[in-house]
Each structure stands twice: as structure tokens, then as C-alpha cells.
Motif scaffolding. Structure first.
Motif, PDB file in Angstrom:
ATOM      1  N   LEU A 224       0.816  -1.215   0.000  1.00  0.00           N
ATOM      2  CA  LEU A 224       0.000   0.000   0.000  1.00  0.00           C
ATOM      3  C   LEU A 224       0.851   1.268   0.000  1.00  0.00           C
ATOM      4  O   LEU A 224       0.560   2.224  -0.735  1.00  0.00           O
ATOM      5  CB  LEU A 224      -0.938  -0.009   1.205  1.00  0.00           C
ATOM      6  N   VAL A 225       1.908   1.275   0.805  1.00  0.00           N
ATOM      7  CA  VAL A 225       2.776   2.461   0.831  1.00  0.00           C
ATOM      8  C   VAL A 225       3.450   2.644  -0.525  1.00  0.00           C
ATOM      9  O   VAL A 225       3.512   3.761  -1.063  1.00  0.00           O
ATOM     10  CB  VAL A 225       3.840   2.331   1.951  1.00  0.00           C
ATOM     11  N   SER A 226       3.939   1.557  -1.112  1.00  0.00           N
ATOM     12  CA  SER A 226       4.632   1.649  -2.396  1.00  0.00           C
ATOM     13  C   SER A 226       3.698   2.103  -3.511  1.00  0.00           C
ATOM     14  O   SER A 226       4.087   2.888  -4.378  1.00  0.00           O
ATOM     15  CB  SER A 226       5.244   0.297  -2.755  1.00  0.00           C
ATOM     16  N   ALA A 227       2.467   1.607  -3.490  1.00  0.00           N
ATOM     17  CA  ALA A 227       1.517   1.973  -4.544  1.00  0.00           C
ATOM     18  C   ALA A 227       1.263   3.471  -4.568  1.00  0.00           C
ATOM     19  O   ALA A 227       1.247   4.098  -5.644  1.00  0.00           O
ATOM     20  CB  ALA A 227       0.203   1.215  -4.335  1.00  0.00           C
ATOM     21  N   MET A 228       1.079   4.065  -3.404  1.00  0.00           N
ATOM     22  CA  MET A 228       0.785   5.498  -3.345  1.00  0.00           C
ATOM     23  C   MET A 228       2.041   6.343  -3.562  1.00  0.00           C
ATOM     24  O   MET A 228       2.001   7.378  -4.219  1.00  0.00           O
ATOM     25  CB  MET A 228       0.144   5.840  -2.007  1.00  0.00           C
ATOM     26  N   SER A 229       3.177   5.894  -3.007  1.00  0.00           N
ATOM     27  CA  SER A 229       4.395   6.697  -3.123  1.00  0.00           C
ATOM     28  C   SER A 229       4.878   6.786  -4.569  1.00  0.00           C
ATOM     29  O   SER A 229       5.435   7.805  -4.984  1.00  0.00           O
ATOM     30  CB  SER A 229       5.503   6.106  -2.241  1.00  0.00           C
ATOM     31  N   SER A 230       4.641   5.738  -5.356  1.00  0.00           N
ATOM     32  CA  SER A 230       5.053   5.774  -6.758  1.00  0.00           C
ATOM     33  C   SER A 230       4.253   6.805  -7.554  1.00  0.00           C
ATOM     34  O   SER A 230       4.721   7.297  -8.580  1.00  0.00           O
ATOM     35  CB  SER A 230       4.894   4.385  -7.385  1.00  0.00           C
ATOM     36  N   LEU A 231       3.060   7.144  -7.060  1.00  0.00           N
ATOM     37  CA  LEU A 231       2.233   8.155  -7.731  1.00  0.00           C
ATOM     38  C   LEU A 231       2.618   9.575  -7.345  1.00  0.00           C
ATOM     39  O   LEU A 231       2.539  10.494  -8.164  1.00  0.00           O
ATOM     40  CB  LEU A 231       0.751   7.911  -7.392  1.00  0.00           C
ATOM     41  N   THR A 232       3.033   9.769  -6.084  1.00  0.00           N
ATOM     42  CA  THR A 232       3.302  11.130  -5.602  1.00  0.00           C
ATOM     43  C   THR A 232       4.766  11.543  -5.713  1.00  0.00           C
ATOM     44  O   THR A 232       5.075  12.727  -5.656  1.00  0.00           O
ATOM     45  CB  THR A 232       2.839  11.280  -4.144  1.00  0.00           C
ATOM     46  N   ALA A 233       5.702  10.585  -5.895  1.00  0.00           N
ATOM     47  CA  ALA A 233       7.123  10.930  -6.013  1.00  0.00           C
ATOM     48  C   ALA A 233       7.403  11.869  -7.199  1.00  0.00           C
ATOM     49  O   ALA A 233       8.153  12.845  -7.053  1.00  0.00           O
ATOM     50  CB  ALA A 233       7.973   9.666  -6.118  1.00  0.00           C
ATOM     51  N   PRO A 234       6.803  11.637  -8.384  1.00  0.00           N
ATOM     52  CA  PRO A 234       7.056  12.566  -9.498  1.00  0.00           C
ATOM     53  C   PRO A 234       6.580  13.983  -9.212  1.00  0.00           C
ATOM     54  O   PRO A 234       7.166  14.951  -9.719  1.00  0.00           O
ATOM     55  CB  PRO A 234       6.270  11.943 -10.656  1.00  0.00           C
ATOM     56  N   ILE A 235       5.524  14.135  -8.409  1.00  0.00           N
ATOM     57  CA  ILE A 235       5.027  15.475  -8.063  1.00  0.00           C
ATOM     58  C   ILE A 235       6.074  16.218  -7.249  1.00  0.00           C
ATOM     59  O   ILE A 235       6.386  17.388  -7.501  1.00  0.00           O
ATOM     60  CB  ILE A 235       3.707  15.371  -7.276  1.00  0.00           C
ATOM     61  N   GLY A 236       6.647  15.523  -6.248  1.00  0.00           N
ATOM     62  CA  GLY A 236       7.694  16.137  -5.440  1.00  0.00           C
ATOM     63  C   GLY A 236       8.931  16.452  -6.254  1.00  0.00           C
ATOM     64  O   GLY A 236       9.581  17.484  -6.050  1.00  0.00           O
ATOM     65  N   ALA A 237       9.277  15.580  -7.190  1.00  0.00           N
ATOM     66  CA  ALA A 237      10.460  15.798  -8.024  1.00  0.00           C
ATOM     67  C   ALA A 237      10.309  17.044  -8.891  1.00  0.00           C
ATOM     68  O   ALA A 237      11.256  17.811  -9.063  1.00  0.00           O
ATOM     69  CB  ALA A 237      10.713  14.570  -8.896  1.00  0.00           C
ATOM     70  N   ARG A 238       9.116  17.252  -9.433  1.00  0.00           N
ATOM     71  CA  ARG A 238       8.885  18.457 -10.246  1.00  0.00           C
ATOM     72  C   ARG A 238       9.026  19.715  -9.404  1.00  0.00           C
ATOM     73  O   ARG A 238       9.598  20.711  -9.847  1.00  0.00           O
ATOM     74  CB  ARG A 238       7.508  18.393 -10.899  1.00  0.00           C
ATOM     75  N   LEU A 239       8.521  19.662  -8.175  1.00  0.00           N
ATOM     76  CA  LEU A 239       8.594  20.825  -7.291  1.00  0.00           C
ATOM     77  C   LEU A 239      10.034  21.125  -6.892  1.00  0.00           C
ATOM     78  O   LEU A 239      10.406  22.289  -6.697  1.00  0.00           O
ATOM     79  CB  LEU A 239       7.736  20.585  -6.042  1.00  0.00           C
ATOM     80  N   ALA A 240      10.870  20.094  -6.792  1.00  0.00           N
ATOM     81  CA  ALA A 240      12.261  20.270  -6.386  1.00  0.00           C
ATOM     82  C   ALA A 240      13.030  21.156  -7.355  1.00  0.00           C
ATOM     83  O   ALA A 240      14.000  21.816  -6.976  1.00  0.00           O
ATOM     84  CB  ALA A 240      12.951  18.912  -6.269  1.00  0.00           C
ATOM     85  N   HIS A 241      12.602  21.185  -8.603  1.00  0.00           N
ATOM     86  CA  HIS A 241      13.301  21.976  -9.613  1.00  0.00           C
ATOM     87  C   HIS A 241      12.721  23.381  -9.746  1.00  0.00           C
ATOM     88  O   HIS A 241      13.126  24.147 -10.613  1.00  0.00           O
ATOM     89  CB  HIS A 241      13.250  21.255 -10.961  1.00  0.00           C
ATOM     90  N   ARG A 242      11.793  23.723  -8.863  1.00  0.00           N
ATOM     91  CA  ARG A 242      11.184  25.060  -8.899  1.00  0.00           C
ATOM     92  C   ARG A 242      11.444  25.856  -7.629  1.00  0.00           C
ATOM     93  O   ARG A 242      11.241  27.063  -7.605  1.00  0.00           O
ATOM     94  CB  ARG A 242       9.668  24.933  -9.114  1.00  0.00           C
ATOM     95  N   LEU A 243      11.867  25.179  -6.565  1.00  0.00           N
ATOM     96  CA  LEU A 243      12.103  25.850  -5.291  1.00  0.00           C
ATOM     97  C   LEU A 243      13.556  26.311  -5.183  1.00  0.00           C
ATOM     98  O   LEU A 243      14.453  25.663  -5.704  1.00  0.00           O
ATOM     99  CB  LEU A 243      11.789  24.912  -4.125  1.00  0.00           C
ATOM    100  N   PRO A 244      13.814  27.428  -4.483  1.00  0.00           N
ATOM    101  CA  PRO A 244      15.191  27.882  -4.268  1.00  0.00           C
ATOM    102  C   PRO A 244      15.933  26.960  -3.304  1.00  0.00           C
ATOM    103  O   PRO A 244      15.329  26.242  -2.511  1.00  0.00           O
ATOM    104  CB  PRO A 244      15.003  29.282  -3.669  1.00  0.00           C
ATOM    105  N   VAL A 245      17.257  26.998  -3.355  1.00  0.00           N
ATOM    106  CA  VAL A 245      18.097  26.123  -2.546  1.00  0.00           C
ATOM    107  C   VAL A 245      17.801  26.254  -1.058  1.00  0.00           C
ATOM    108  O   VAL A 245      17.700  25.256  -0.334  1.00  0.00           O
ATOM    109  CB  VAL A 245      19.589  26.430  -2.814  1.00  0.00           C
TER     110      VAL A 245
END
Length: 270
Positions: A224-245
Motif C-alpha cells: 500500500l505504501v509503495s503503490a501510493m508513493s510511486s504516484l506522488t514521487a514525481p510530483i515532489g520531483a517536479r517541485l524540487a526543480h522550482r524551489l530555491p536552494v
């Protein structure tokens, strides 16, 4: 044994949270999963003797899926330094696998204390924001392999994807923070594979483990944790390239402080 719906929902919610921060911060999610799974397992009445061991093993297995999803997202942004990944991978595999044998023989309470102290230390280092020397560079092949072994061994002890070690190490060597986060996501995959295999082997045949547990891996939480985390990880990755250091470092440190305190609370309450 039937698993109550509230526990299934809790695992799904944890997966959402884990995946998002795994993508955002380049961590495998173990720093989040271990204290939360320990708390959930304790509430479900799992045997205290193997409480943290099962949380560690389940976390490592879950990081395999989370790392793949996060890695793909960061690679799409061109943020993975594959030269670094190749250099640390041999040491990572050896150190992680060996570390699981050590962790599996340490009692629950010391493991929980080690996890909490380690995450708190890393958070303080990030908050202090010590600047690397402009001339500092990554070590050579042997140096990277040695660093990989150290990261792998400690990661196995606390069931993390290595991001809380590899990100500070790479930024200290003047690797751009976004590249350090993306590369950390790639490093997390061999850590997770070696760690999951190690906890599977070490937990095989252990007495009084709960139903649906294989080795030190609790399958309902893993799925269950893996199923949901695989969906939300790309969202966090996209945000990582928009936030300042500065924001990335503060978020990283803040999450680690909260979770280290949570682990200590679980330990003291038990």
C-alpha cells in the motif's frame, strides 16, 4: 488475522506523504517510513522484540519502488550525475548488505535511539548550512567507493535511501543541490535492493513475527505504501526543480527533526 480498514488507510496516507518527500528531497522515504511504521506497528500490537526490525525491513523494500519512480522523474530533468552513481555503487551494495546483518542483531531500543540521533545530527548540519570550500571536489574512484560503503552501511542501520547522507556529501563537494537531490534518488535504488534482500534473509524464520510478514518485511504495508508513493514521487520531483536552494534545505532539515522526535516519543511511550 484480518487487517482493520483504519490501518490500511493509514498505510495509503503514509505512501502519499513518503512519495512526495522522496521526490522533493531525493530521499528514499525511509527517514519518514521508519518512525511512522514503528508507531503504526506498535499500535497494532506487533511483538516489541522485532518492532523496529520489521519497520526497517519494510521501509527498505518500499524504497525500491519509491526510488525507481523518483529516479525516473529526476532523470527526466537531467538532474542525475551518473558518473557519481557509478563510482559509489560498488561500495553502496557491499556496505548496505553487510549493514543489515548488524542491524538485525541489535535490539529494538538501541536501534530506535541510533535512528533518532542520526537524523537529528543530519538536520542540524543542514540548518547550520556550512559552506564548502570553492575548491572542494568529489574524490576519485576509490574515494567514492569508500564513501558509498559508509553511506550504504549507515543507510542499512536506519533503513534510508541514503539521501540524508549523500545529499550533504555531494553539496559539500560543490555539486549543485538539484543535481545532488536527483543523484541521491538514483543512489537510493542499489541501497534499497541490497537492504531489502538483507532484511529478508536475516528475518527469515524469526519467531513471533506477525502474519503476512516475509523475513522482516510486512507485506500489507509494503504494497500500500509503495503503490501510493510511486504516484506522488514525481510530483515532489517536479517541485524540487522550482524551489530555491534555501527552501529545499530548510524543508529537508525540518522533516528530519520532526521525525527524529517522533521516533524518540514512540520509544519512550513504549
Amino acid at each position: 488475522m484480518n487487517i482493520a480498514n483504519e490501518w490500511l488507510l493509514a498505510y495509503l496516507a503514509l505512501g502519499v506523504f513518503v512519495g512526495f518527500f522522496a521526490g522533493l528531497l531525493g530521499v528514499g522515504g525511509g527517514a519518514i517510513m521508519v518512525p511512522m511504521l514503528t508507531t503504526l506497528f506498535a499500535a497494532q500490537g506487533f511483538p516489541r522484540e522485532h518492532l523496529v526490525h520489521v519497520a526497517l525491513g519494510t521501509s527498505m523494500a518500499g524504497i525500491v519502488i519509491t526510488s525507481i519512480s523518483s529516479l525516473r522523474a529526476h532523470h527526466a530533468h537531467g538532474a542525475v550525475r551518473w558518473d557519481i552513481v557509478k563510482g559509489v555503487a560498488p561500495g553502496i551494495l557491499a556496505g548496505t548488505f553487510a549493514g543489515t546483518f548488524v542491524a538485525s542483531r541489535v535490539p529494538t531500543a538501541p536501534l530506535a535511539v541510533f535512528f533518532s540521533c542520526f537524523t537529528a545530527y543530519v538536520a542540524v548540519q543542514m540548518i547550520l548550512n556550512v559552506k564548502p570550500k570553492p575548491s572542494r571536489e568529489l574524490p576519485g574512484v576509490l574515494g567514492l567507493a569508500g564513501v558509498g560503503a559508509g553511506i550504504g552501511g549507515i543507510s542499512a542501520m536506519v533503513a534510508i535511501g541514503g539521501g540524508s547522507l549523500s545529499v550533504p556529501f555531494m553539496t559539500w563537494c560543490n555539486v549543485k543541490i538539484q543535481h545532488a537531490i536527483g543523484t541521491s534518488a538514483a543512489i537510493g535504488l542499489p541501497i534499497a535492493v541490497a537492504g531489502a534482500l538483507g532484511y529478508l534473509i536475516n528475518g527469515w524464520g524469526a519467531p513471533e513475527l506477525p502474519e503476512f510478514t516475509v523475513g522482516f518485511i510486512y507485506l500489507p504495508a509494503l504494497v500500500l505504501v509503495s503503490a501510493m508513493s510511486s504516484l506522488t514521487a514525481p510530483i515532489g520531483a517536479r517541485l524540487a526543480h522550482r524551489l530555491p536552494v534555501a527552501v529545499l534545505k530548510k524543508v529537508f532539515a525540518g522533516v528530519l527533526i520532526v521525525l527524529s522526535a517522533k521516533m524518540l516519543h514512540t520509544l519512550m511511550a513504549g
